[in-house]
Motif scaffolding. Sequence first.
Motif, PDB file in Angstrom:
ATOM      1  N   SER A 186       1.010  -1.162  -0.150  1.00 29.31           N
ATOM      2  CA  SER A 186      -0.012   0.110   0.040  1.00 29.31           C
ATOM      3  C   SER A 186       0.922   1.310   0.068  1.00 29.31           C
ATOM      4  N   LEU A 187       0.878   2.081  -1.289  1.00 25.28           N
ATOM      5  CA  LEU A 187       1.643   3.306  -1.215  1.00 25.28           C
ATOM      6  C   LEU A 187       1.097   4.303  -0.109  1.00 25.28           C
ATOM      7  N   SER A 188      -0.242   4.385   0.068  1.00 26.99           N
ATOM      8  CA  SER A 188      -0.697   5.204   1.174  1.00 26.99           C
ATOM      9  C   SER A 188      -0.145   4.990   2.572  1.00 26.99           C
ATOM     10  N   ALA A 189       0.002   3.412   2.881  1.00 29.20           N
ATOM     11  CA  ALA A 189       0.547   3.174   4.106  1.00 29.20           C
ATOM     12  C   ALA A 189       1.927   3.608   4.056  1.00 29.20           C
ATOM     13  N   ILE A 190       2.627   3.633   3.039  1.00 31.53           N
ATOM     14  CA  ILE A 190       4.047   3.864   2.950  1.00 31.53           C
ATOM     15  C   ILE A 190       4.390   5.479   3.285  1.00 31.53           C
ATOM     16  N   LYS A 191       3.521   6.307   2.710  1.00 33.66           N
ATOM     17  CA  LYS A 191       3.378   7.782   2.759  1.00 33.66           C
ATOM     18  C   LYS A 191       3.072   8.067   4.296  1.00 33.66           C
ATOM     19  N   MET A 192       2.205   7.412   4.831  1.00 35.44           N
ATOM     20  CA  MET A 192       1.779   7.589   6.399  1.00 35.44           C
ATOM     21  C   MET A 192       3.083   7.479   7.065  1.00 35.44           C
TER      22      MET A 192
END
Length: 95
Positions: free
Chosen positions: A22-28
């Motif tokens: 999940s790219l959004s989890a990485i960004k968080m």
Amino acid sequence: MTTLFHQLPVQPPLPYTIYYDSLSAIKMTENPVQHERTKHIEVDYRFTRDQVLDGKLKVQHISTTLQLADPFTKALPVHTFIDLISKLNLKSIHA
């Protein structure tokens, strides 16, 4: 993992690497700012973010098709399940 390495005569490889699909989890994990939209996120994401900021943990992206943990964590289509299990070298006891 840190506790396990301390019990064994092994030097832990730091930083540990965790693979997310999940790219959004990485960004968080990379962004220390808490936004209004992330208030519902549980403590483990905040802990992960703090570990990334401290340099103890590294988070990398992995394609969903290569995420070998998925058969253990979610329901998958049969062909995806079989493909990932075969990559793990797991065999059916009924085969």
